[in-house]
Design a protein around this motif. Structure first.
Motif, PDB file in Angstrom:
ATOM      1  N   THR A  22     -75.798  26.988  37.839  1.00 16.69           N
ATOM      2  CA  THR A  22     -74.932  27.119  36.666  1.00 16.69           C
ATOM      3  C   THR A  22     -75.354  26.137  35.581  1.00 16.69           C
ATOM      4  OG1 THR A  22     -73.093  27.788  38.092  1.00 16.69           O
ATOM      5  CG2 THR A  22     -72.529  27.036  35.873  1.00 16.69           C
ATOM      6  N   GLU A  23     -75.610  24.884  35.960  1.00 17.48           N
ATOM      7  CA  GLU A  23     -76.061  23.881  34.997  1.00 17.48           C
ATOM      8  C   GLU A  23     -77.413  24.259  34.415  1.00 17.48           C
ATOM      9  OE1 GLU A  23     -74.180  19.748  36.755  1.00 17.48           O
ATOM     10  OE2 GLU A  23     -75.843  20.674  37.831  1.00 17.48           O
ATOM     11  N   LEU A  24     -78.302  24.756  35.243  1.00 13.96           N
ATOM     12  CA  LEU A  24     -79.627  25.173  34.787  1.00 13.96           C
ATOM     13  C   LEU A  24     -79.502  26.244  33.710  1.00 13.96           C
ATOM     14  CD1 LEU A  24     -82.738  25.274  34.989  1.00 13.96           C
ATOM     15  CD2 LEU A  24     -82.450  26.892  36.875  1.00 13.96           C
ATOM     16  N   ALA A  25     -78.675  27.254  33.966  1.00 15.28           N
ATOM     17  CA  ALA A  25     -78.501  28.352  33.003  1.00 15.28           C
ATOM     18  C   ALA A  25     -77.951  27.835  31.673  1.00 15.28           C
ATOM     19  CB  ALA A  25     -77.579  29.412  33.596  1.00 15.28           C
ATOM     20  N   GLU A  26     -77.063  26.868  31.732  1.00 18.76           N
ATOM     21  CA  GLU A  26     -76.470  26.309  30.515  1.00 18.76           C
ATOM     22  C   GLU A  26     -77.459  25.408  29.775  1.00 18.76           C
ATOM     23  OE1 GLU A  26     -73.079  23.041  29.482  1.00 18.76           O
ATOM     24  OE2 GLU A  26     -72.578  24.509  31.028  1.00 18.76           O
ATOM     25  N   LEU A  27     -78.116  24.514  30.500  1.00 20.33           N
ATOM     26  CA  LEU A  27     -79.019  23.546  29.879  1.00 20.33           C
ATOM     27  C   LEU A  27     -80.259  24.202  29.272  1.00 20.33           C
ATOM     28  CD1 LEU A  27     -78.750  20.741  32.573  1.00 20.33           C
ATOM     29  CD2 LEU A  27     -77.984  20.568  30.181  1.00 20.33           C
ATOM     30  N   ILE A  28     -80.788  25.215  29.924  1.00 24.10           N
ATOM     31  CA  ILE A  28     -82.024  25.845  29.435  1.00 24.10           C
ATOM     32  C   ILE A  28     -81.798  26.528  28.084  1.00 24.10           C
ATOM     33  CG2 ILE A  28     -81.839  28.107  30.562  1.00 24.10           C
ATOM     34  CD1 ILE A  28     -85.018  25.954  30.567  1.00 24.10           C
ATOM     35  N   ARG A  29     -80.561  26.915  27.809  1.00 23.81           N
ATOM     36  CA  ARG A  29     -80.243  27.531  26.510  1.00 23.81           C
ATOM     37  C   ARG A  29     -80.429  26.538  25.361  1.00 23.81           C
ATOM     38  NH1 ARG A  29     -76.005  30.204  29.374  1.00 23.81           N
ATOM     39  NH2 ARG A  29     -74.455  28.732  28.612  1.00 23.81           N
ATOM     40  N   SER A  30     -80.298  25.256  25.661  1.00 27.74           N
ATOM     41  CA  SER A  30     -80.447  24.225  24.628  1.00 27.74           C
ATOM     42  C   SER A  30     -81.904  23.935  24.281  1.00 27.74           C
ATOM     43  CB  SER A  30     -79.785  22.922  25.090  1.00 27.74           C
ATOM     44  OG  SER A  30     -78.409  23.110  25.270  1.00 27.74           O
ATOM     45  N   ILE A  31     -82.811  24.383  25.137  1.00 31.59           N
ATOM     46  CA  ILE A  31     -84.250  24.150  24.904  1.00 31.59           C
ATOM     47  C   ILE A  31     -84.993  25.476  25.095  1.00 31.59           C
ATOM     48  CG2 ILE A  31     -84.312  21.663  25.368  1.00 31.59           C
ATOM     49  CD1 ILE A  31     -85.125  22.402  28.289  1.00 31.59           C
ATOM     50  N   PRO A  32     -84.790  26.429  24.193  1.00 34.46           N
ATOM     51  CA  PRO A  32     -85.276  27.802  24.392  1.00 34.46           C
ATOM     52  C   PRO A  32     -86.795  27.967  24.485  1.00 34.46           C
ATOM     53  CG  PRO A  32     -84.468  27.491  22.155  1.00 34.46           C
ATOM     54  CD  PRO A  32     -84.100  26.255  22.920  1.00 34.46           C
ATOM     55  N   ASP A  33     -87.566  27.006  24.009  1.00 32.99           N
ATOM     56  CA  ASP A  33     -89.027  27.131  24.069  1.00 32.99           C
ATOM     57  C   ASP A  33     -89.608  26.655  25.396  1.00 32.99           C
ATOM     58  OD1 ASP A  33     -89.244  28.202  21.474  1.00 32.99           O
ATOM     59  OD2 ASP A  33     -89.042  26.191  20.630  1.00 32.99           O
ATOM     60  N   TRP A  34     -88.758  26.157  26.263  1.00 32.51           N
ATOM     61  CA  TRP A  34     -89.177  25.660  27.574  1.00 32.51           C
ATOM     62  C   TRP A  34     -88.900  26.720  28.628  1.00 32.51           C
ATOM     63  CZ3 TRP A  34     -91.206  20.708  28.538  1.00 32.51           C
ATOM     64  CH2 TRP A  34     -91.288  19.882  27.404  1.00 32.51           C
ATOM     65  N   HIS A  35     -89.672  26.697  29.701  1.00 33.89           N
ATOM     66  CA  HIS A  35     -89.419  27.621  30.805  1.00 33.89           C
ATOM     67  C   HIS A  35     -89.522  26.857  32.131  1.00 33.89           C
ATOM     68  CE1 HIS A  35     -93.805  27.739  30.385  1.00 33.89           C
ATOM     69  NE2 HIS A  35     -93.827  27.964  31.675  1.00 33.89           N
ATOM     70  N   VAL A  36     -88.961  27.441  33.155  1.00 35.81           N
ATOM     71  CA  VAL A  36     -88.964  26.826  34.478  1.00 35.81           C
ATOM     72  C   VAL A  36     -90.169  27.339  35.261  1.00 35.81           C
ATOM     73  CG1 VAL A  36     -87.723  26.599  36.671  1.00 35.81           C
ATOM     74  CG2 VAL A  36     -86.461  26.571  34.502  1.00 35.81           C
ATOM     75  N   GLU A  37     -90.912  26.407  35.822  1.00 40.20           N
ATOM     76  CA  GLU A  37     -92.024  26.705  36.726  1.00 40.20           C
ATOM     77  C   GLU A  37     -91.662  26.127  38.084  1.00 40.20           C
ATOM     78  OE1 GLU A  37     -95.044  28.211  36.410  1.00 40.20           O
ATOM     79  OE2 GLU A  37     -94.669  28.773  34.329  1.00 40.20           O
ATOM     80  N   VAL A  38     -92.089  26.792  39.145  1.00 43.27           N
ATOM     81  CA  VAL A  38     -91.893  26.252  40.484  1.00 43.27           C
ATOM     82  C   VAL A  38     -93.271  26.016  41.083  1.00 43.27           C
ATOM     83  CG1 VAL A  38     -90.909  26.619  42.775  1.00 43.27           C
ATOM     84  CG2 VAL A  38     -89.702  27.469  40.752  1.00 43.27           C
ATOM     85  N   ARG A  39     -93.543  24.744  41.399  1.00 43.54           N
ATOM     86  CA  ARG A  39     -94.824  24.365  42.000  1.00 43.54           C
ATOM     87  C   ARG A  39     -94.545  23.625  43.299  1.00 43.54           C
ATOM     88  NH1 ARG A  39     -95.769  23.359  36.487  1.00 43.54           N
ATOM     89  NH2 ARG A  39     -97.369  24.745  35.656  1.00 43.54           N
ATOM     90  N   ASP A  40     -95.141  24.110  44.362  1.00 42.34           N
ATOM     91  CA  ASP A  40     -94.927  23.500  45.679  1.00 42.34           C
ATOM     92  C   ASP A  40     -93.444  23.379  46.001  1.00 42.34           C
ATOM     93  OD1 ASP A  40     -97.703  23.179  46.121  1.00 42.34           O
ATOM     94  OD2 ASP A  40     -97.685  21.310  44.977  1.00 42.34           O
TER      95      ASP A  40
END
Length: 112
Positions: A22-40
Protein backbone atom coordinates in the motif's frame (compact mmCIF):
# COMPACT_ATOMS: atom_id res chain seq x y z
CA UNK A 1 8.17 19.57 -6.32
CA UNK A 2 7.33 16.37 -4.51
CA UNK A 3 6.61 16.66 -0.78
CA UNK A 4 9.08 13.80 -0.37
CA UNK A 5 11.91 16.08 -1.48
CA UNK A 6 11.37 18.28 1.58
CA UNK A 7 11.81 15.39 4.02
CA UNK A 8 15.00 14.05 5.58
CA UNK A 9 16.07 10.45 5.82
CA UNK A 10 15.75 8.72 9.15
CA UNK A 11 18.27 6.25 10.50
CA UNK A 12 17.46 2.85 9.01
CA UNK A 13 18.38 -0.21 11.06
CA UNK A 14 18.43 -3.86 10.01
CA UNK A 15 15.05 -4.39 11.69
CA UNK A 16 13.38 -1.35 10.06
CA UNK A 17 10.21 -2.25 8.17
CA UNK A 18 10.21 -2.30 4.39
CA UNK A 19 7.47 -0.30 2.69
CA UNK A 20 4.21 -2.19 2.41
CA UNK A 21 2.46 -2.78 -0.91
CA UNK A 22 0.00 0.00 0.00
CA UNK A 23 2.81 2.42 0.89
CA UNK A 24 4.68 1.49 -2.29
CA UNK A 25 1.63 2.28 -4.45
CA UNK A 26 1.21 5.65 -2.74
CA UNK A 27 4.88 6.68 -2.66
CA UNK A 28 5.65 5.74 -6.27
CA UNK A 29 2.98 8.21 -7.44
CA UNK A 30 5.12 11.02 -6.01
CA UNK A 31 8.08 10.06 -8.21
CA UNK A 32 6.47 9.10 -11.55
CA UNK A 33 9.73 8.91 -13.54
CA UNK A 34 11.06 6.15 -11.29
CA UNK A 35 10.24 2.46 -11.56
CA UNK A 36 10.69 -0.57 -9.33
CA UNK A 37 13.28 -3.18 -10.29
CA UNK A 38 13.76 -6.47 -8.47
CA UNK A 39 17.33 -7.79 -8.42
CA UNK A 40 18.25 -10.90 -6.49
CA UNK A 41 14.88 -10.68 -4.76
CA UNK A 42 15.52 -7.08 -3.61
CA UNK A 43 13.13 -4.29 -4.63
CA UNK A 44 14.94 -1.16 -5.81
CA UNK A 45 13.95 2.20 -7.28
CA UNK A 46 15.62 3.10 -10.57
CA UNK A 47 15.68 5.95 -13.04
CA UNK A 48 17.79 6.72 -16.10
CA UNK A 49 18.72 10.35 -16.68
CA UNK A 50 19.87 11.49 -20.16
CA UNK A 51 22.50 14.15 -20.85
CA UNK A 52 24.14 15.68 -23.92
CA UNK A 53 27.59 14.34 -23.09
CA UNK A 54 29.77 12.59 -20.53
CA UNK A 55 30.86 15.81 -18.81
CA UNK A 56 27.26 16.71 -17.92
CA UNK A 57 26.53 13.14 -16.82
CA UNK A 58 29.60 13.14 -14.59
CA UNK A 59 28.68 16.50 -13.04
CA UNK A 60 25.23 15.10 -12.20
CA UNK A 61 26.84 11.99 -10.72
CA UNK A 62 28.98 14.19 -8.48
CA UNK A 63 25.90 16.11 -7.28
CA UNK A 64 24.26 12.79 -6.41
CA UNK A 65 27.38 11.82 -4.47
CA UNK A 66 27.24 15.05 -2.47
CA UNK A 67 23.56 14.48 -1.70
CA UNK A 68 24.22 10.88 -0.66
CA UNK A 69 26.98 11.94 1.72
CA UNK A 70 24.83 14.72 3.21
CA UNK A 71 21.96 12.29 3.89
CA UNK A 72 24.23 9.32 4.66
CA UNK A 73 22.24 7.16 2.25
CA UNK A 74 24.03 5.90 -0.85
CA UNK A 75 22.69 4.70 -4.23
CA UNK A 76 23.99 2.57 -7.01
CA UNK A 77 25.16 4.88 -9.80
CA UNK A 78 26.18 3.94 -13.32
CA UNK A 79 27.64 6.85 -15.28
CA UNK A 80 27.98 6.45 -19.04
CA UNK A 81 28.33 8.78 -21.99
CA UNK A 82 25.17 10.88 -21.92
CA UNK A 83 23.41 8.74 -19.33
CA UNK A 84 23.29 8.19 -15.56
CA UNK A 85 21.36 5.29 -14.05
CA UNK A 86 20.52 5.80 -10.37
CA UNK A 87 19.29 2.99 -8.13
CA UNK A 88 18.07 3.55 -4.58
CA UNK A 89 17.37 0.84 -2.00
CA UNK A 90 18.14 0.32 1.65
CA UNK A 91 21.03 -2.08 1.90
CA UNK A 92 20.49 -2.79 5.61
CA UNK A 93 16.93 -4.11 5.09
CA UNK A 94 17.52 -5.50 1.58
CA UNK A 95 14.55 -3.64 0.15
CA UNK A 96 12.71 -0.36 -0.04
CA UNK A 97 12.27 2.05 2.85
CA UNK A 98 10.62 5.48 2.75
CA UNK A 99 14.17 6.91 2.72
CA UNK A 100 14.63 5.57 -0.82
CA UNK A 101 11.62 7.50 -2.07
CA UNK A 102 12.84 10.65 -0.31
CA UNK A 103 16.23 10.28 -1.97
CA UNK A 104 14.69 9.61 -5.39
CA UNK A 105 12.68 12.85 -5.08
CA UNK A 106 15.78 14.76 -3.95
CA UNK A 107 17.75 13.31 -6.86
CA UNK A 108 15.18 14.68 -9.30
CA UNK A 109 15.75 18.17 -7.85
CA UNK A 110 19.42 17.98 -8.80
CA UNK A 111 18.46 18.46 -12.45
CA UNK A 112 17.43 22.07 -11.83
Amino acid sequence: MSELATMSCEACQVDAPKVSETELAELIRSIPDWHVEVRDGIMQLERVYKFKNFKLALAFTNRIGELAEAEFHHPGILTEWGKVTVTWWSHSIKGLHKNDFIMAAKTDLLLD
